[in-house]
Design an enzyme around this catalytic site. Structure first.
Site, PDB file in Angstrom:
ATOM      1  CD  GLU A   2       4.543  -3.272  10.592  1.00 13.60           C
ATOM      2  OE1 GLU A   2       4.479  -3.111  11.804  1.00 13.60           O
ATOM      3  OE2 GLU A   2       5.377  -2.735   9.546  1.00 13.60           O
ATOM      4  CB  ALA A  24       4.555   0.793   4.583  1.00 13.04           C
ATOM      5  CD  GLU A  70       9.236  -0.939  10.171  1.00 13.86           C
ATOM      6  OE1 GLU A  70       8.711  -0.697   9.306  1.00 13.86           O
ATOM      7  OE2 GLU A  70       9.751  -1.758  10.892  1.00 13.86           O
ATOM      8  N   GLY A 112       5.787   1.221   9.735  1.00 10.28           N
ATOM      9  CA  GLY A 112       6.707   2.029   9.227  1.00 10.28           C
ATOM     10  C   GLY A 112       6.737   3.571   9.285  1.00 10.28           C
TER      11      GLY A 112
HETATM   12  C1  LIG Z   1       7.890  -2.268   5.560  1.00  8.72           C
HETATM   13  C2  LIG Z   1       6.680  -1.457   6.659  1.00  8.72           C
HETATM   14  C3  LIG Z   1       5.124  -1.774   6.515  1.00  8.72           C
HETATM   15  C4  LIG Z   1       4.342  -1.094   7.297  1.00  8.72           C
HETATM   16  O1  LIG Z   1       3.944  -0.010   7.561  1.00  8.72           O
HETATM   17  S1  LIG Z   1       3.072  -2.134   6.542  1.00  8.72           S
HETATM   18  C5  LIG Z   1       1.490  -1.013   7.154  1.00  8.72           C
HETATM   19  C6  LIG Z   1       1.451  -1.104   8.791  1.00  8.72           C
HETATM   20  N1  LIG Z   1       0.103  -0.619   9.160  1.00  8.72           N
HETATM   21  C7  LIG Z   1      -0.909   0.165   9.743  1.00  8.72           C
HETATM   22  O2  LIG Z   1      -0.783  -1.893   9.938  1.00  8.72           O
HETATM   23  C8  LIG Z   1      -1.958   0.615   9.832  1.00  8.72           C
HETATM   24  C9  LIG Z   1      -3.322   0.655   9.302  1.00  8.72           C
HETATM   25  N2  LIG Z   1      -3.779   1.152   9.154  1.00  8.72           N
HETATM   26  C10 LIG Z   1      -5.011   1.147  10.754  1.00  8.72           C
HETATM   27  O3  LIG Z   1      -4.726   0.658  11.053  1.00  8.72           O
HETATM   28  C11 LIG Z   1      -5.738   2.564  10.681  1.00  8.72           C
HETATM   29  O4  LIG Z   1      -5.851   3.362   9.489  1.00  8.72           O
HETATM   30  C12 LIG Z   1      -5.082   3.571  11.802  1.00  8.72           C
HETATM   31  C13 LIG Z   1      -5.207   2.747  12.663  1.00  8.72           C
HETATM   32  C14 LIG Z   1      -4.378   4.425  11.493  1.00  8.72           C
HETATM   33  C15 LIG Z   1      -6.184   4.556  11.427  1.00  8.72           C
HETATM   34  O5  LIG Z   1      -7.660   4.485  12.343  1.00  8.72           O
HETATM   35  P1  LIG Z   1      -9.758   4.904  11.776  1.00  8.72           P
HETATM   36  O6  LIG Z   1      -9.200   6.271  12.326  1.00  8.72           O
HETATM   37  O7  LIG Z   1     -10.215   4.667  11.644  1.00  8.72           O
HETATM   38  O8  LIG Z   1      -8.841   5.118   9.732  1.00  8.72           O
HETATM   39  P2  LIG Z   1      -9.574   4.413   8.752  1.00  8.72           P
HETATM   40  O9  LIG Z   1     -10.406   4.564   8.094  1.00  8.72           O
HETATM   41  O10 LIG Z   1      -8.961   3.263   9.108  1.00  8.72           O
HETATM   42  O11 LIG Z   1      -8.334   5.232   7.673  1.00  8.72           O
HETATM   43  C16 LIG Z   1      -8.063   6.819   6.792  1.00  8.72           C
HETATM   44  C17 LIG Z   1      -7.576   5.839   5.831  1.00  8.72           C
HETATM   45  O12 LIG Z   1      -6.331   6.344   5.264  1.00  8.72           O
HETATM   46  C18 LIG Z   1      -6.335   4.972   4.697  1.00  8.72           C
HETATM   47  N3  LIG Z   1      -4.931   3.995   5.691  1.00  8.72           N
HETATM   48  C19 LIG Z   1      -4.409   3.610   6.784  1.00  8.72           C
HETATM   49  N4  LIG Z   1      -4.042   3.306   6.870  1.00  8.72           N
HETATM   50  C20 LIG Z   1      -2.563   3.213   5.957  1.00  8.72           C
HETATM   51  C21 LIG Z   1      -1.626   2.589   5.321  1.00  8.72           C
HETATM   52  N5  LIG Z   1      -0.297   2.185   6.234  1.00  8.72           N
HETATM   53  N6  LIG Z   1      -2.080   2.515   3.591  1.00  8.72           N
HETATM   54  C22 LIG Z   1      -2.408   3.307   2.925  1.00  8.72           C
HETATM   55  N7  LIG Z   1      -3.876   4.392   3.519  1.00  8.72           N
HETATM   56  C23 LIG Z   1      -4.056   3.718   4.618  1.00  8.72           C
HETATM   57  C24 LIG Z   1      -7.643   4.230   4.894  1.00  8.72           C
HETATM   58  O13 LIG Z   1      -7.262   3.196   4.345  1.00  8.72           O
HETATM   59  C25 LIG Z   1      -8.666   4.894   5.004  1.00  8.72           C
HETATM   60  O14 LIG Z   1      -8.646   5.325   3.424  1.00  8.72           O
HETATM   61  P3  LIG Z   1     -10.048   5.994   2.827  1.00  8.72           P
HETATM   62  O15 LIG Z   1     -10.763   7.013   4.121  1.00  8.72           O
HETATM   63  O16 LIG Z   1     -10.010   6.101   1.565  1.00  8.72           O
HETATM   64  O17 LIG Z   1     -10.932   4.443   3.261  1.00  8.72           O
END
Ligand SMILES: C/C=C/C(=O)SCCNC(=O)CCNC(=O)[C@H](O)C(C)(C)COP(=O)(O)OP(=O)(O)OC[C@H]1O[C@@H](n2cnc3c(N)ncnc32)[C@H](O)[C@@H]1OP(=O)(O)O
Length: 256
Positions: free
Chosen positions: A130, A64, A110, A107
């Site tokens: 999460e 998400a 999911e 998500g």
């Molecule tokens: C009901 C459903 C709920 C959910 O799904 S809650 C969300 C669950 N997902 C997560 O917790 C994953 C969150 N993301 C991460 O852990 C990491 O990212 C990754 C492991 C996927 C990738 O890591 P890396 O390669 O180091 O990249 P990075 O710098 O963390 O992210 C690159 C850009 O992508 C944005 N981003 C990453 N995940 C999300 C997301 N889920 N929603 C919105 N933006 C996201 C960051 O902020 C950043 O952005 P910028 O380059 O502008 O700093």
């Protein structure tokens, strides 16, 4: 149909939809609406017998859109939930294949779990992190992951937030196949092409009996299977299947 965050290509008998929402293919409202619109557009199109969902770039989807959590609403269409889209996929009468060319978290995982089949890149990880955000998997992860890999392993994934490697995902039965990232889409397309040549009514009734049967008693599930058998045995395709077998030729199923 116009899509803003999906690159949709039409193949022979199936459609490929690549989520294109850099940098993480986050499932913000525009993406969810696009997938929902695609499912609606393909539902009654006889020429589309399967759908492949993949991602562009290094991630299948990071889940998400965390930015949307903080209230930054993007787009002006009414809010759609992952549940709406994922339940539609899970109950879809045509196979939906997740071509996971990269990692899937939250998500994003999911979404993949709501699909019927999953091909995963050998370098990818799949998780429900999460808990690290102080929330819980909120688009079906607490329900689908245990059903797919068992309660004990599912709880470890969700309580620790630690993702599975591709090898674990395959061993646990979360995915159908693991291949190098650059082969994922081709493998998914090969599978979609094979399913597109299958008997649409039989495939529809198998999907229905398995999906609905898993959520009810064995007795009720058998009734669903019997109802599906009745439909397919009365079909032209069933006659064609038998005829093709005895004539030693590939069947030409028309979905009738
Ligand atoms: C009901 C459903 C709920 C959910 O799904 S809650 C969300 C669950 N997902 C997560 O917790 C994953 C969150 N993301 C991460 O852990 C990491 O990212 C990754 C492991 C996927 C990738 O890591 P890396 O390669 O180091 O990249 P990075 O710098 O963390 O992210 C690159 C850009 O992508 C944005 N981003 C990453 N995940 C999300 C997301 N889920 N929603 C919105 N933006 C996201 C960051 O902020 C950043 O952005 P910028 O380059 O502008 O700093």
């Amino acid at each position: 149909m116009e899509y803003t965050k999906l690159n949709v290509t039409r193949e022979d008998g199936y459609v490929v939809a690549a989520i294109n929402n850099p940098p993480a293919n986050a499932l913000g409202q525009p993406v969810l609406h696009d997938i929902n619109d695609l499912l609606d557009a393909c539902l009654n199109e006889a020429g589309v017998r399967a759908i492949v969902i993949t991602g562009t770039g290094k991630l299948f989807s990071a889940g998400a859109d965390i930015k949307e959590f903080s209230g930054i609403q993007s787009g002006d269409r009414p809010k759609i939930s992952g549940h709406d889209v994922f339940l539609k996929i899970e109950n879809y009468p045509k196979p939906v294949i997740a071509a996971m060319q990269g990692s899937a978290f939250g998500g994003g995982n999911e979404l993949a779990m709501s699909c019927h089949l999953r091909i995963l890149a050998d370098s990818a990880k799949v998780g429900l992190p999460e808990v690290n955000l102080g929330i819980i998997p909120g688009w079906g992860g607490t329900q689908r992951l245990p059903r797919l890999i068992g309660k004990t392993r599912a709880l470890e994934v969700m309580l620790t937030g630690t993702p599975l490697t591709a090898e674990q995902a395959l061993n646990y039965g979360l995915v159908n196949k693991v291949v190098p990232a650059e082969q994922v889409l081709d493998e998914a397309k090969k599978l979609a092409a094979k399913l597109a040549k299958g008997a649409p009514l039989a495939i529809r009734e198998i999907l229905k009996a398995v999906t609905q049967g898993l959520n009810t008693t064995i007795e009720e599930g058998i009734k669903i299977e019997q109802a599906g058998s009745k439909v397919v045995f009365a079909s032209e395709d069933a006659k064609e299947g038998g005829k093709a077998f005895f004539e030693k030729r590939p069947p030409n199923f028309k979905g009738k």
